[in-house]
Write a protein that holds these residues in place. Structure first.
Motif, PDB file in Angstrom:
ATOM      1  N   LEU A  80      64.222  82.712 -19.421  1.00 53.50           N
ATOM      2  CA  LEU A  80      64.151  82.494 -20.858  1.00 53.50           C
ATOM      3  C   LEU A  80      63.419  81.235 -21.327  1.00 53.50           C
ATOM      4  O   LEU A  80      62.735  81.258 -22.328  1.00 53.50           O
ATOM      5  CB  LEU A  80      65.579  82.487 -21.409  1.00 53.50           C
ATOM      6  N   ARG A  98      65.052  89.488 -27.470  1.00 54.99           N
ATOM      7  CA  ARG A  98      65.257  89.063 -28.850  1.00 54.99           C
ATOM      8  C   ARG A  98      66.726  89.195 -29.208  1.00 54.99           C
ATOM      9  O   ARG A  98      67.387  90.151 -28.816  1.00 54.99           O
ATOM     10  CB  ARG A  98      64.420  89.901 -29.810  1.00 54.99           C
ATOM     11  N   PRO A 148      57.989  93.315 -31.183  1.00 59.49           N
ATOM     12  CA  PRO A 148      58.122  93.905 -29.860  1.00 59.49           C
ATOM     13  C   PRO A 148      59.107  93.106 -29.007  1.00 59.49           C
ATOM     14  O   PRO A 148      59.330  91.928 -29.251  1.00 59.49           O
ATOM     15  CB  PRO A 148      56.707  93.808 -29.281  1.00 59.49           C
ATOM     16  N   ALA A 149      59.695  93.758 -28.028  1.00 55.12           N
ATOM     17  CA  ALA A 149      60.645  93.090 -27.147  1.00 55.12           C
ATOM     18  C   ALA A 149      60.794  93.890 -25.870  1.00 55.12           C
ATOM     19  O   ALA A 149      60.462  95.065 -25.821  1.00 55.12           O
ATOM     20  CB  ALA A 149      62.006  92.963 -27.825  1.00 55.12           C
ATOM     21  N   GLN A 189      60.103  86.561 -16.408  1.00 55.68           N
ATOM     22  CA  GLN A 189      60.167  85.102 -16.477  1.00 55.68           C
ATOM     23  C   GLN A 189      61.458  84.667 -17.159  1.00 55.68           C
ATOM     24  O   GLN A 189      61.846  85.245 -18.173  1.00 55.68           O
ATOM     25  CB  GLN A 189      58.962  84.564 -17.266  1.00 55.68           C
ATOM     26  N   ALA A 224      52.979  91.820 -26.637  1.00 55.95           N
ATOM     27  CA  ALA A 224      53.578  93.154 -26.575  1.00 55.95           C
ATOM     28  C   ALA A 224      54.947  93.119 -25.899  1.00 55.95           C
ATOM     29  O   ALA A 224      55.795  93.972 -26.144  1.00 55.95           O
ATOM     30  CB  ALA A 224      52.650  94.113 -25.840  1.00 55.95           C
ATOM     31  N   LEU A 225      55.162  92.137 -25.033  1.00 58.63           N
ATOM     32  CA  LEU A 225      56.450  92.041 -24.350  1.00 58.63           C
ATOM     33  C   LEU A 225      57.464  91.247 -25.161  1.00 58.63           C
ATOM     34  O   LEU A 225      58.594  91.043 -24.730  1.00 58.63           O
ATOM     35  CB  LEU A 225      56.262  91.362 -22.983  1.00 58.63           C
ATOM     36  N   GLY A 226      57.058  90.755 -26.318  1.00 56.47           N
ATOM     37  CA  GLY A 226      58.003  90.036 -27.170  1.00 56.47           C
ATOM     38  C   GLY A 226      58.015  88.532 -26.973  1.00 56.47           C
ATOM     39  O   GLY A 226      58.926  87.856 -27.422  1.00 56.47           O
ATOM     40  N   ARG A 257      70.246  78.651 -29.522  1.00 55.34           N
ATOM     41  CA  ARG A 257      69.210  77.617 -29.373  1.00 55.34           C
ATOM     42  C   ARG A 257      69.526  76.735 -28.180  1.00 55.34           C
ATOM     43  O   ARG A 257      68.639  76.337 -27.437  1.00 55.34           O
ATOM     44  CB  ARG A 257      69.108  76.762 -30.649  1.00 55.34           C
ATOM     45  N   GLU A 262      55.109  80.497 -29.827  1.00 55.98           N
ATOM     46  CA  GLU A 262      55.407  79.116 -29.407  1.00 55.98           C
ATOM     47  C   GLU A 262      55.475  78.961 -27.891  1.00 55.98           C
ATOM     48  O   GLU A 262      55.448  77.846 -27.388  1.00 55.98           O
ATOM     49  CB  GLU A 262      56.755  78.638 -29.968  1.00 55.98           C
ATOM     50  N   ARG A 263      55.635  80.049 -27.175  1.00 53.40           N
ATOM     51  CA  ARG A 263      55.733  79.942 -25.713  1.00 53.40           C
ATOM     52  C   ARG A 263      54.384  80.119 -25.020  1.00 53.40           C
ATOM     53  O   ARG A 263      54.310  80.080 -23.801  1.00 53.40           O
ATOM     54  CB  ARG A 263      56.674  81.026 -25.168  1.00 53.40           C
ATOM     55  N   VAL A 265      62.108  86.138 -20.701  1.00 59.53           N
ATOM     56  CA  VAL A 265      61.346  85.989 -21.942  1.00 59.53           C
ATOM     57  C   VAL A 265      60.961  87.394 -22.414  1.00 59.53           C
ATOM     58  O   VAL A 265      60.573  88.235 -21.591  1.00 59.53           O
ATOM     59  CB  VAL A 265      60.077  85.151 -21.739  1.00 59.53           C
ATOM     60  N   GLY A 266      61.079  87.630 -23.719  1.00 57.54           N
ATOM     61  CA  GLY A 266      60.882  88.978 -24.239  1.00 57.54           C
ATOM     62  C   GLY A 266      62.201  89.523 -24.752  1.00 57.54           C
ATOM     63  O   GLY A 266      62.274  90.619 -25.276  1.00 57.54           O
ATOM     64  N   GLY A 285      68.313  78.012 -24.992  1.00 61.37           N
ATOM     65  CA  GLY A 285      66.870  78.049 -24.756  1.00 61.37           C
ATOM     66  C   GLY A 285      66.100  79.049 -25.591  1.00 61.37           C
ATOM     67  O   GLY A 285      64.893  79.166 -25.445  1.00 61.37           O
ATOM     68  N   LEU A 286      66.767  79.776 -26.480  1.00 60.76           N
ATOM     69  CA  LEU A 286      66.015  80.684 -27.356  1.00 60.76           C
ATOM     70  C   LEU A 286      65.325  79.866 -28.443  1.00 60.76           C
ATOM     71  O   LEU A 286      65.851  78.844 -28.893  1.00 60.76           O
ATOM     72  CB  LEU A 286      66.946  81.704 -28.007  1.00 60.76           C
ATOM     73  N   LEU A 287      64.167  80.324 -28.868  1.00 54.90           N
ATOM     74  CA  LEU A 287      63.445  79.662 -29.949  1.00 54.90           C
ATOM     75  C   LEU A 287      63.742  80.381 -31.269  1.00 54.90           C
ATOM     76  O   LEU A 287      64.141  81.546 -31.255  1.00 54.90           O
ATOM     77  CB  LEU A 287      61.936  79.713 -29.682  1.00 54.90           C
ATOM     78  N   ASN A 288      63.518  79.686 -32.380  1.00 52.09           N
ATOM     79  CA  ASN A 288      63.773  80.306 -33.691  1.00 52.09           C
ATOM     80  C   ASN A 288      63.078  81.649 -33.820  1.00 52.09           C
ATOM     81  O   ASN A 288      63.621  82.593 -34.386  1.00 52.09           O
ATOM     82  CB  ASN A 288      63.293  79.391 -34.816  1.00 52.09           C
ATOM     83  N   GLY A 289      61.856  81.720 -33.292  1.00 48.91           N
ATOM     84  CA  GLY A 289      61.068  82.938 -33.409  1.00 48.91           C
ATOM     85  C   GLY A 289      61.652  84.105 -32.621  1.00 48.91           C
ATOM     86  O   GLY A 289      61.163  85.222 -32.716  1.00 48.91           O
ATOM     87  N   GLU A 290      62.660  83.843 -31.808  1.00 48.65           N
ATOM     88  CA  GLU A 290      63.260  84.915 -31.005  1.00 48.65           C
ATOM     89  C   GLU A 290      64.606  85.359 -31.561  1.00 48.65           C
ATOM     90  O   GLU A 290      65.309  86.152 -30.950  1.00 48.65           O
ATOM     91  CB  GLU A 290      63.417  84.431 -29.551  1.00 48.65           C
TER      92      GLU A 290
END
Ligand code: FES
Lengths: 313, 181
Positions: free
Chosen positions: A186, B78, B20-21, A184, A208-210, B96, A214-215, B75-76, B99-104
Motif C-alpha cells: 500500500l 480503494r 478504477p481499482a 505492490q 487503470a489499476l487504481g 491515513r 500522487e503515487r 496499491v489499487g 498509508g492510504l492517501l486522500n485520493g484513495e
C-alpha cells in the motif's frame, strides 16, 4: 538565473558504445550539495550556438567531491550528446547550472518502486545510494539492450541482489508492467525514467489499476527533439528565424532574450511563455489543453514548419 | 459569514466518480444501513472484488480489522467509508495512518447530523442542522462555525454572544432591546 559552476572534467569512461560517463570536479572551492534525483544543465561551448542539455546526477549525493553524469548518444541528436561524446576530454572546463531537483524520492513512501529504461537508470543510481543510507525499501526494474544500454548492470546486481529485476530487450525479455504494478504494498510510490513510451505505459497501467496520481512520479529525457525551422516574432516587433536544430529557448537565449528555465525538457513549467498567434507544435508534458491555446513551453515546443509564432515577450 | 463554505468544510459528492481499482473496501457504520447493500452491489459492478467491514458497535474492533486489511492491501485498493460525518472522519484518520492517501478514500455520508465541538468545555455532541445550538454540557449558546476539524470529525461551536452567553432569556426581552436601540 543562478550563477553557473565552473567544473573540470576529471575523467571520462566509455561504458558501452552508446554511453559515456563523465566525472566533474570543481575548478575551485566545493561543489554545491544535491539530493537524489537532481539534474544539472551542461553548457556546451564552442559549438557556435547556445547548446545546453540537462543530465541527471548519478553519483552518491553524500559524495561532495565530484558530480557524475552519463550521456547516451542520441541518433536524433541536435548536437548535444554528440558534442559530449566527440569533443569533451579529460581536463576540459565546462559550465554547469547548479543542481535542481524535479524528481526526488517521496519522503513518506513505504516502498520505492523504480522503473528504468536504458539511460533512464541515471537518477536511480543516486536514489539507490540515498535509500541505502536511510534503509529505504526498494526494487528496481531495469529494461535495457545488452551491450548497448545496460549501463551499471553489474554494479546494480551486486548492490541490489534480488531487488534488481533486469530485462534484456535483445534477449526478448519483457517487463510485465501490469504484473509489477498489481502487486505492490500500500505505501508504494513508483518512479519511472526512460523513453516517453515507457512512461506513458506505466502511467496508463497504474491508472487503470487504481493508483492515484500522487503515487506516480516520472522524469522524461530532458532533450528537445529537432523539428522544422520557423519564425518567432517578439513583442517589440523583432523577428527571429529559428533553425530546425535549435529549440525556441536556445534561439531566444542567443538573441539576448533570457527565459527562466530549469528542466529544458518540457516538464517543470518554468519557461512558460504566452503567445498570441501562430500554429504551435506542443511537445511539453506540462500545459493543459486549455493553457495551450495561449501558452507554450519554448524549451521543447516550436512553431509548425514555416509559420510565425507571435510571442508576448 | 457562516453560510460561505470555508476551505476546511468537507464536501461530500452526491455521486461517486467511477474510479478504477483492483480491490474495493467498504466500511459501513451499521450493517443494517440501507446504503450497505446498495453500495456493496454498486461497487462490485465491474467485477472488482469488494470487501465489507462493519462497525458491530465497537469502534476499536473496527479499526483493528481495518488495519489488518490494509496491512495486506496492495496499491489499487480503494476505501469507501459509509456512515455519519463523525464516523467518516474517524475511519478516514485511521486509514491515513495505515498509508492510504486522500485520493484513495471516498466518503459516503448517510445522515444529516453533524458533530459539534464546544470550544469552551470540549464536549463533542451530535447536532441537527441549525446555526445556533445550546451546548449539552455547559449550556452556552453556540454558533456553529463552518470550520471543520478532520481530526475531531467535528465543527467548532463558539459562544454566540458574550453579553448573553446562554442566549436571550425570552423573545420578548430581545424584541424590547431591539426597539430601544
Ligand atoms: S524549462 Fe522546464 S518546462 Fe521548459
Amino acid at each position: 538565473m543562478s550563477e553557473l559552476l565552473d567544473v573540470r572534467v576529471a575523467s571520462v569512461r566509455q561504458l558501452t558504445p552508446l554511453v559515456r560517463e563523465f566525472t566533474f570536479e570543481a575548478v575551485s572551492g566545493d561543489l554545491p550539495g544535491f539530493s537524489a534525483g537532481s539534474h544539472v544543465q551542461v553548457h556546451m561551448p564552442g559549438t557556435g550556438r547556445p547548446l545546453c542539455n540537462a543530465y541527471s546526477l548519478l553519483s552518491d549525493p553524500q559524495q561532495r567531491q565530484h558530480y557524475r553524469i552519463a550521456v547516451r548518444l542520441q541518433e536524433q541528436s541536435r548536437g548535444g550528446s554528440r558534442f559530449m561524446h566527440e569533443q569533451v576530454k579529460e581536463g576540459d572546463v565546462l559550465r554547469l547550472s547548479p543542481p535542481a531537483n524535479l524528481f526526488a524520492p517521496h519522503s513518506r513512501a513505504g516502498h520505492h518502486l523504480m522503473i528504468a529504461g536504458g539511460i533512464g537508470i541515471t537518477p536511480f543510481m543516486a536514489y539507490i545510494a540515498a535509500l541505502e543510507q536511510r534503509g529505504g525499501s526498494m526494487e528496481l526494474h531495469y529494461a535495457y539492450r545488452s551491450g548497448l544500454t545496460d549501463t551499471y548492470l553489474e554494479e546494480l546486481a551486486a548492490r541490489l541482489g534480488a531487488a534488481l529485476h533486469p530485462y534484456d530487450g535483445r534477449a526478448g525479455q519483457r517487463l510485465d508492467i501490469h504484473q509489477v504494478l498489481s502487486d505492490q504494498p500500500l505505501g508504494t510510490h513508483v518512479y519511472i525514467c526512460g523513453p516517453d513510451s515507457l512512461i506513458s505505459d506505466v502511467c496508463q497501467t497504474a491508472d487503470a489499476l487504481g493508483w492515484p496520481a500522487e503515487r506516480i512520479h516520472w522524469e522524461a529525457f530532458a532533450a528537445p527533439e529537432p523539428g522544422e525551422p520557423f519564425v518567432a516574432e517578439l513583442a517589440d516587433g523583432r523577428t527571429l528565424a529559428v533553425p530546425g536544430d535549435y529549440s525556441l529557448l536556445e534561439a531566444l537565449e542567443q538573441a539576448g532574450v533570457p527565459v527562466p528555465n530549469l528542466c529544458r525538457g518540457g516538464v517543470c513549467g518554468q519557461c512558460m511563455t504566452p503567445y498570441s498567434a501562430g500554429e504551435v507544435d506542443h511537445r511539453d508534458l506540462y500545459l493543459s489543453d486549455s493553457e495551450r491555446a495561449d501558452h507554450l513551453m519554448p524549451c521543447v515546443s516550436r512553431g509548425k514548419g514555416g509559420c510565425t509564432v507571435k510571442l508576448a515577450l | 459569514m457562516t453560510t460561505a463554505a470555508m476551505l476546511s468544510t468537507p464536501v461530500y459528492r452526491p455521486v461517486l466518480p467511477p474510479l478504477p481499482a483492483q480491490h474495493r473496501l467498504l466500511v459501513v457504520q451499521h450493517l443494517a444501513l440501507p446504503e450497505t447493500a446498495y453500495w456493496q452491489q454498486q461497487l462490485g459492478e465491474e467485477g472488482v472484488p469488494v470487501s465489507l467491514i462493519s462497525l458491530n458497535a465497537d469502534m476499536e474492533q473496527l479499526c483493528g480489522s481495518l488495519q489488518q486489511h490494509l496491512s495486506q492491501a496492495r496499491v489499487g485498493t480503494r476505501l469507501y467509508i459509509c456512515g455519519d460525518e463523525s464516523f467518516l472522519w474517524k475511519v478516514h484518520q485511521q486509514a491515513r495512518q495505515c498509508g492510504l492517501l486522500n485520493g484513495e478514500i471516498e466518503l459516503i455520508r448517510t445522515a444529516d447530523s453533524r458533530e459539534l465541538y464546544c470550544v469552551h468545555c470540549s464536549t463533542l455532541q451530535t447536532i441537527e442542522p441549525a446555526p445556533l445550538v445550546h451546548c449539552r454540557q455547559c449550556g452556552l449558546q453556540l454558533m456553529v462555525r463552518e470550520h471543520f476539524s478532520q481530526r475531531l470529525g467535528a465543527y467548532m461551536g463558539v459562544c454566540n454572544d458574550p453579553f448573553a452567553p446562554y442566549g436571550p432569556t425570552t423573545t420578548a426581552s430581545a424584541s424590547l432591546e431591539e426597539q430601544a436601540s
